[in-house]
Write a protein that holds these residues in place. Structure first.
Motif, short mmCIF file in Angstrom:
data_model
loop_
_atom_site.label_atom_id
_atom_site.label_comp_id
_atom_site.label_asym_id
_atom_site.label_seq_id
_atom_site.Cartn_x
_atom_site.Cartn_y
_atom_site.Cartn_z
N ALA A 98 0.75 -1.28 -0.16
CA ALA A 98 0.17 -0.09 -0.01
C ALA A 98 0.71 1.24 -0.06
CB ALA A 98 -0.96 -0.03 1.15
N SER A 99 2.06 1.41 0.87
CA SER A 99 2.93 2.43 1.06
C SER A 99 3.57 2.55 -0.44
CB SER A 99 4.07 2.35 2.02
OG SER A 99 4.76 3.39 2.17
N LEU A 100 4.17 1.64 -1.00
CA LEU A 100 4.81 1.85 -2.15
C LEU A 100 3.96 2.11 -3.49
CD1 LEU A 100 7.22 -1.22 -2.02
CD2 LEU A 100 7.87 1.15 -1.76
N THR A 101 2.51 1.59 -3.13
CA THR A 101 1.81 2.07 -4.27
C THR A 101 1.26 3.51 -4.25
OG1 THR A 101 0.62 -0.12 -4.47
CG2 THR A 101 -0.63 1.68 -5.44
N ALA A 102 1.21 4.05 -3.14
CA ALA A 102 1.01 5.48 -2.79
C ALA A 102 2.09 6.25 -3.26
CB ALA A 102 0.69 5.66 -1.25
N LEU A 103 3.31 5.84 -3.20
CA LEU A 103 4.64 6.32 -3.60
C LEU A 103 4.60 6.65 -5.20
CD1 LEU A 103 7.39 7.78 -3.48
CD2 LEU A 103 8.34 5.51 -3.20
N ALA A 104 4.37 5.31 -5.68
CA ALA A 104 4.14 5.19 -7.30
C ALA A 104 3.30 6.67 -7.74
CB ALA A 104 3.97 3.79 -7.67
N SER A 105 1.98 6.53 -7.01
CA SER A 105 0.96 7.39 -7.54
C SER A 105 1.57 8.60 -7.35
CB SER A 105 -0.32 7.32 -6.67
OG SER A 105 -1.28 8.35 -6.90
N GLN A 106 2.24 9.38 -6.34
CA GLN A 106 2.87 10.44 -6.19
C GLN A 106 3.79 10.84 -7.41
OE1 GLN A 106 2.67 13.15 -3.73
NE2 GLN A 106 0.86 12.28 -3.03
N THR A 110 1.48 4.57 -13.45
CA THR A 110 0.29 3.72 -13.40
C THR A 110 0.62 2.46 -13.94
OG1 THR A 110 -0.22 4.80 -15.60
CG2 THR A 110 -1.20 5.79 -13.54
N ALA A 111 -0.19 1.65 -13.42
CA ALA A 111 0.01 0.07 -13.94
C ALA A 111 -1.30 -0.68 -13.71
CB ALA A 111 1.11 -0.62 -13.44
N VAL A 112 -1.52 -1.70 -14.57
CA VAL A 112 -3.03 -2.38 -14.27
C VAL A 112 -2.55 -3.37 -12.92
CG1 VAL A 112 -4.57 -4.06 -15.20
CG2 VAL A 112 -3.66 -2.21 -16.53
N GLN A 113 -1.49 -4.11 -12.97
CA GLN A 113 -1.26 -4.92 -11.71
C GLN A 113 -0.22 -4.23 -10.77
OE1 GLN A 113 0.38 -8.51 -13.63
NE2 GLN A 113 -1.55 -8.86 -15.04
N PRO A 114 -0.43 -4.70 -9.64
CA PRO A 114 0.62 -4.28 -8.37
C PRO A 114 2.13 -4.66 -8.74
CG PRO A 114 -1.40 -5.09 -7.71
CD PRO A 114 -1.61 -5.35 -9.04
N SER A 115 2.13 -5.59 -9.17
CA SER A 115 3.60 -5.98 -9.34
C SER A 115 4.02 -5.15 -10.82
CB SER A 115 3.70 -7.60 -9.80
OG SER A 115 3.06 -7.78 -11.07
N LEU A 116 3.33 -4.82 -11.63
CA LEU A 116 4.02 -3.99 -12.67
C LEU A 116 4.19 -2.76 -12.29
CD1 LEU A 116 1.96 -5.32 -15.81
CD2 LEU A 116 4.31 -5.89 -15.15
N LEU A 117 3.15 -2.25 -11.33
CA LEU A 117 3.32 -0.89 -10.73
C LEU A 117 4.86 -0.88 -9.71
CD1 LEU A 117 2.21 2.05 -10.50
CD2 LEU A 117 0.90 1.07 -8.51
N LEU A 141 12.13 -10.89 6.11
CA LEU A 141 13.21 -10.54 5.02
C LEU A 141 12.75 -11.26 3.91
CD1 LEU A 141 15.51 -8.73 4.17
CD2 LEU A 141 17.24 -10.69 5.03
N GLY A 142 12.59 -12.60 3.99
CA GLY A 142 12.34 -13.46 2.78
C GLY A 142 10.87 -13.03 2.10
N ALA A 143 9.96 -12.54 2.78
CA ALA A 143 8.62 -12.10 2.07
C ALA A 143 9.11 -10.75 1.31
CB ALA A 143 7.72 -11.98 3.04
N MET A 144 10.04 -10.00 1.84
CA MET A 144 10.22 -8.80 1.29
C MET A 144 11.27 -8.71 0.06
SD MET A 144 7.86 -7.17 3.07
CE MET A 144 8.03 -5.47 3.73
N ASN A 145 11.99 -9.78 0.05
CA ASN A 145 13.19 -9.63 -0.76
C ASN A 145 12.74 -9.04 -2.23
OD1 ASN A 145 15.78 -10.29 -0.88
ND2 ASN A 145 15.20 -12.25 -2.47
N ASP A 146 11.61 -9.18 -2.80
CA ASP A 146 11.21 -8.49 -4.10
C ASP A 146 10.74 -7.06 -3.88
OD1 ASP A 146 11.94 -10.89 -5.47
OD2 ASP A 146 9.86 -11.85 -5.33
N LEU A 147 10.56 -6.83 -2.56
CA LEU A 147 10.14 -5.28 -2.25
C LEU A 147 11.14 -4.43 -1.92
CD1 LEU A 147 6.66 -6.22 -0.87
CD2 LEU A 147 7.00 -5.38 -3.30
N LEU A 148 12.42 -4.77 -2.23
CA LEU A 148 13.68 -3.86 -1.59
C LEU A 148 13.85 -3.09 -2.80
CD1 LEU A 148 15.73 -6.22 0.47
CD2 LEU A 148 14.23 -4.49 1.28
N PRO A 149 14.29 -1.73 -2.68
CA PRO A 149 14.48 -0.64 -3.82
C PRO A 149 15.60 -1.03 -4.62
CG PRO A 149 14.92 0.49 -1.74
CD PRO A 149 14.09 -1.12 -1.54
N PRO A 150 15.83 -0.73 -5.71
CA PRO A 150 17.23 -0.56 -6.41
C PRO A 150 18.22 0.24 -5.69
CG PRO A 150 15.79 0.79 -7.57
CD PRO A 150 14.98 0.19 -6.34
#
Length: 711
Positions: A98-106, A110-117, A141-150
């Motif tokens: 939810a927080s990262l989606t809000a950042l993307a909106s800021q 835009t994207a249809v799927q959350p993963s693409l966003l 940490l395991g669940a968040m591995n794909d949600l760490l920024p570049p």
């Protein structure tokens, strides 16, 4: 960390500053050095070489240690350094999304799927280097591995799991420094004096969350500090630790309860039961042993098989319920208190007994030898905690057999390591408790009484020691018989009491009887027989039979050298007493050489302040005085006197012996005024401590009379 190549600088679009941070804590206190370290690590990486990633910092610590507030303060202080600052609550996957989606909106993405966003967001962030993301309370940490920024910007993470520290630079967040605790307490409760704030900070272990909660609680309730500390000890959940803080952080009670519930869910009830047992030990490091089935045993408590122990320790540490360092677990004192308080009172007895059994799994060496003392020193706080808390248990309780054996070994360790004051406290608790639970004639009760008397004797409490020794000896005579080794040991110890109370004839009778029993039962060269002969020689010395005492002590010393070895503690005792005999008989040069040798052995083995080392230095000073070297004797005696005053107090018989000898040195050097003053003070103290008729008191009176009055 996932890496996405950044577009060329020409295609990068700089946007207006974007901010999403919780409100700044206006009462944020201290942490200057930590904030500077975070800033340096963000800029340059850590101090551990190229493995650390510049711009990525993980703040690790238990719940309530102040990780979130530290991260928040850093973000506010440095917000102007970034075009984008975004706070991500990372305790749940849905909240992160939810927080990262809000950042993307800021950012207008835009994207249809959350993963693409999210992927589009990473591409956007990879194209710029002016961002700071804060992942607060990252637990999985395991669940968040794909949600760490570049790479490219800065990432600040807070969490309890030490594994999170593998990302970037790990910074372990400690408790407040004491002055930081006092400052925050004073802000929250302005009426609290610095002295009372110090007491409160110590009671809550300088844990920032609890400091905040307690400061507010005291301000709101107006409780006196002593009253509050009693409440904290007896009813911790009612002492403000369940209140939310000004920043809406859950109270420490909720943090601890939630963590324990998660322990059950992730590691099973066995791990939670183990945690409950640890909560009945002291909030000090608990060494962890190894499974003896898989290799050589390691010092520490045994938690079960390797897999069970590893899972339990890992989860306890991951959830921030304890620290793991140097192969030991340690709970914060408030976590320790709250875990125990949450358990139903009717379960305390069972868990307490299980904690005793757990501690008793530790294998310890010989308590008589200094090589084992460091390990005993680690165990003493846990033994003391279990003994102290036993009195508050409901209904009749039984001590675990293995735990009682451990307690008796700890009592001996404290005696032989020169910590008799601490030993007396433990011995009194156990003797009273075991008398009630096991009976006054139980072997463990009698052993604890024997140890109590030994330590009372070392403290110079000869009358109290005699009373206890008399009781133990009479019971052992009746229950075990006159020839039992424990009965003979009690007879010798009672004789030592009588000797220092001035009843040399009574001491000789008991010691001679013990020597005859042991000679008949064990033979002349048995260590116990030699001990009896040693005691008998000491009695003869006090009775004035100096030559016979010298002959016995020399014979015992020779035999002990052959049977026990030249540097065995008992051999050194014999050499020490022989040197004293030689001094009194005028063989001063040999006495001095022997005393110097014994002193060196004791220094090396026991240290400068051990009672036996001080005795050697004291008797060396007496010999030097007899040899006419009053100047060196005075230096030695004055140093030993001062050390004994610090260790034992001014009224201890050993301190008074040093004072008497020092006064003799002063008189020999012509410092008659000071000699008279010191002899007079010693006489007053000996009259009060030993009585008018004691031989030492009479010697003081005679010495005072012989010092010339000042002209």
């Amino acid at each position: 960390m996932q890496v996405i190549s950044a577009p060329s600088p020409e295609t990068t679009t700089r946007l207006r500053p974007i901010r999403s941070l919780p409100s700044r804590n206006q009462a944020f206190t201290g942490r200057t050095a930590l904030l500077e370290r975070v800033a340096a690590s963000m800029r340059d990486g850590g101090q551990d070489g190229p493995a650390d990633e510049p711009g990525v910092v993980s703040l690790i610590g238990m719940g309530g240690i102040g990780k979130t507030q530290l991260a928040l303060e850093y973000a506010h202080r440095h917000a102007q350094d970034y075009g984008l600052v975004w706070w991500v609550g990372a305790d749940q996957l849905a909240a992160v999304m939810a927080s990262l989606t809000a950042l993307a909106s800021q950012l207008g993405l835009t994207a249809v799927q959350p993963s693409l966003l999210i992927r589009a967001l990473w591409v956007e962030l990879a194209a710029r280097d002016d961002w700071l993301l804060v992942y607060d309370n990252l637990d999985d940490l395991g669940a968040m591995n794909d949600l760490l920024p570049p790479d490219g910007g800065k990432l600040l993470i807070t969490g309890r799991d030490p594994r999170i520290g593998r990302i970037g630079t790990r910074i372990d967040v400690p408790e407040f420094e004491r002055d930081e605790s006092i400052t925050l307490l004073s802000r929250r409760c302005p009426t609290l004096s610095p002295e009372d704030a110090d007491r409160v900070a110590a009671a809550v272990g300088d844990l920032p969350l609890s400091v905040e909660q307690v400061g507010c609680f005291l301000d709101e309730t107006g409780l006196e500090t002593s009253e509050y500390l009693r409440l904290l000890q007896s009813q911790p959940t009612e002492s403000g630790l369940d209140d939310r803080t000004v920043s809406a952080h859950p109270g420490l009670v909720s943090v601890v309860a939630t963590s324990r519930d998660r322990l059950v869910a992730t590691a099973g009830p066995t791990a939670a039961t183990l945690l409950d047992r640890l909560a009945f030990l002291a909030p000090e490091p608990i060494p962890l042993g190894s499974d003896p089935a898989v290799g050589p045993p390691r010092f520490g408590v045994r938690l079960g098989d390797t897999a069970t122990a590893a899972l339990a320790v890992r989860k306890i540490v991951t959830l921030g319920l304890a620290r793991h360092a140097d192969n030991a677990l340690q709970m914060h004192r408030l976590v320790h208190t709250l875990l125990r308080a949450r358990l139903p009172q009717e379960e305390h007895g069972v868990i307490h007994h299980a904690a005793e059994e757990l501690l008793a799994t530790i294998t310890l060496g010989d308590p008589d030898t200094p090589e084992s003392w460091p390990e005993y020193g680690v165990i003493v706080p846990h033994v003391r905690e279990l003994l102290s808390s036993a009195a508050a248990l409901p209904g009749p309780q039984l001590d675990a057999d293995g735990f009682r054996a451990l307690v008796l070994k700890v009592q001996r360790y404290l005696y032989f390591s020169g910590q008799s004051r601490s030993a007396v406290d433990i011995c009194r608790i156990t003797r009273e408790s075991w008398t009630e639970r096991l009976g006054p004639d139980h072997p463990d009760t009698l052993n604890s009484g024997y140890n109590l008397a030994s330590n009372l004797f070392e403290l110079g409490e000869y009358a109290q020691a005699k009373e206890v020794d008399q009781d133990v000896w009479e019971r052992r005579c009746r229950v075990l018989g006159m020839d039992h080794p424990d009965t003979i040991r009690s007879a010798h110890q009672l004789a030592a009491d009588l000797c220092d109370l001035g009843d040399f004839a009574g001491a000789r009778a008991l010691d001679e009887q013990g020597w005859q029993h042991r000679s008949r039962l064990l033979g002349e060269d048995h260590p116990d027989t030699l001990q009896s002969a040693h005691y008998l020689g000491s009695d003869l010395y006090e009775l004035g039979e100096r030559e016979r005492a010298r002959d016995i002590n020399e014979e015992v010393w020779r035999r002990r050298q052959r049977v026990l070895g030249e540097t065995h503690p008992d051999t050194l005792h014999s050499a020490h007493h022989l040197a004293s005999d030689l001094c009194d008989l005028g063989e001063l040069e040999r006495a001095r050489e022997l005393e110097l040798w014994v002193l060196e052995q004791r220094r090396r083995r026991l240290g400068e302040d051990h009672p036996d080392t001080l005795r050697s230095r004291h008797y060396l000073a007496i010999t030097l005085h007899q040899m006419g070297d009053c100047t060196q004797a005075r230096e030695l005696n004055e140093e030993v006197w001062n050390r004994r005053r610090q260790l034992h107090g001014d009224d201890h018989p050993d301190t008074l012996r040093s004072a008497y000898s020092l006064a003799d040195d002063l008189a020999g050097l012509g410092e008659h005024a000071r000699a008279r003053a010191l002899h007079r003070d010693t006489l007053v103290r000996r009259r009060r401590v030993l009585g008018e008729g004691h031989p030492d008191t009479k010697r003081s009176a005679q010495a005072l009379a012989e010092v010339p009055s000042a002209p």
